[in-house]
Design a protein around this motif. Structure first.
Motif, PDB file in Angstrom:
ATOM      1  N   THR A 152       0.825  -1.203   0.000  1.00 40.85           N
ATOM      2  CA  THR A 152       0.000   0.000   0.000  1.00 40.85           C
ATOM      3  C   THR A 152       0.860   1.254   0.000  1.00 40.85           C
ATOM      4  O   THR A 152       0.581   2.227  -0.711  1.00 40.85           O
ATOM      5  CB  THR A 152      -0.937  -0.002   1.216  1.00 40.85           C
ATOM      6  N   GLU A 157      -2.070   3.313  -2.888  1.00 44.29           N
ATOM      7  CA  GLU A 157      -3.507   3.080  -2.918  1.00 44.29           C
ATOM      8  C   GLU A 157      -3.807   1.780  -2.192  1.00 44.29           C
ATOM      9  O   GLU A 157      -2.897   1.052  -1.787  1.00 44.29           O
ATOM     10  CB  GLU A 157      -4.014   3.023  -4.356  1.00 44.29           C
ATOM     11  N   SER A 158      -5.076   1.475  -2.010  1.00 42.75           N
ATOM     12  CA  SER A 158      -5.446   0.284  -1.237  1.00 42.75           C
ATOM     13  C   SER A 158      -6.069  -0.828  -2.066  1.00 42.75           C
ATOM     14  O   SER A 158      -6.015  -1.998  -1.677  1.00 42.75           O
ATOM     15  CB  SER A 158      -6.424   0.674  -0.117  1.00 42.75           C
ATOM     16  N   LEU A 162      -4.500  -4.999  -2.412  1.00 42.17           N
ATOM     17  CA  LEU A 162      -5.368  -6.092  -1.966  1.00 42.17           C
ATOM     18  C   LEU A 162      -5.533  -7.126  -3.066  1.00 42.17           C
ATOM     19  O   LEU A 162      -5.486  -8.337  -2.815  1.00 42.17           O
ATOM     20  CB  LEU A 162      -6.729  -5.530  -1.560  1.00 42.17           C
TER      21      LEU A 162
END
Length: 204
Positions: A152, A157-158, A162
């Protein structure tokens, strides 16, 4: 000729010493096999086209080292592993080494290895499967949490971290947790020498 009389007090220490040597030799052989598996784990890596994180057996090896050798010993061994890799030993996936690996996309997973080994070793209890399963699961979660955090930070960004660092590994790492729990359940104390009682009997 009459047979010489043997004092039982002289035989007993010898018998105890021989039993202790058998336990120690078996302990050393099993420990060597686990260490060898830990060293070979980085070689078993499969690259993924959609992720910078490869499929490896390192996570499983970390859980087993921590659970079988104990939390503190497992943690210390993982710290030495990271130091060796940072200084150029080809111990990371695909024979990689150097600080660039630790600071790169897979670095978060690597940095979590000592903590994961410590957690697994401290939580796992010999002969209790659910406790071993819980310990292995928490250890694996620690690895993924650190890996996700570093991805991250690097990507800013997330969503992508993920999709790249967690989701592709849910099934295989769940299987690793289950396998680690089975091994710890059946052999959590196998690498720790059993004690000899005063009578020379082996006790767990």
């Amino acid at each position: 000729l009459p047979h010489p009389r043997v004092d039982a007090r002289e035989v007993e220490p010898v018998r105890i010493e021989h039993a202790a040597l058998r336990v120690r030799d078996g302990h050393d052989a099993r420990a060597e096999r686990v260490r060898d598996a830990r060293h070979r784990a980085p070689d078993l890596a499969v690259p993924l086209p959609y992720s910078p994180v490869p499929l490896t057996l390192q996570g499983l090896a970390v859980l087993l080292v921590g659970g079988l050798f104990g939390g503190y010993v497992g943690c210390a061994s993982m710290v030495l592993y990271l130091v060796a890799g940072a200084y150029g030993a080809p111990v990371f996936a695909f024979g990689g080494s150097g600080l660039a690996r630790i600071l790169g996309p897979t670095g978060g997973y690597l940095l979590a290895f000592p903590i994961a080994a410590l957690i697994t070793g401290r939580l796992a209890v010999r002969g209790r499967f659910l406790r071993c399963l819980f310990a292995a699961a928490i250890g694996m979660v620690a690895i993924h949490a650190a890996g996700l955090a570093q991805l991250t930070i690097l990507l800013g960004e997330s969503a992508r971290p993920l999709a790249m660092g967690i989701i592709p590994f849910v099934v295989q790492d769940s299987l690793k947790v289950a396998l680690a729990a089975l091994v710890l359940w059946g052999g959590h104390g196998i690498l720790r020498p059993r004690q000899l009682s005063a009578s020379g009997e082996l006790t767990v």
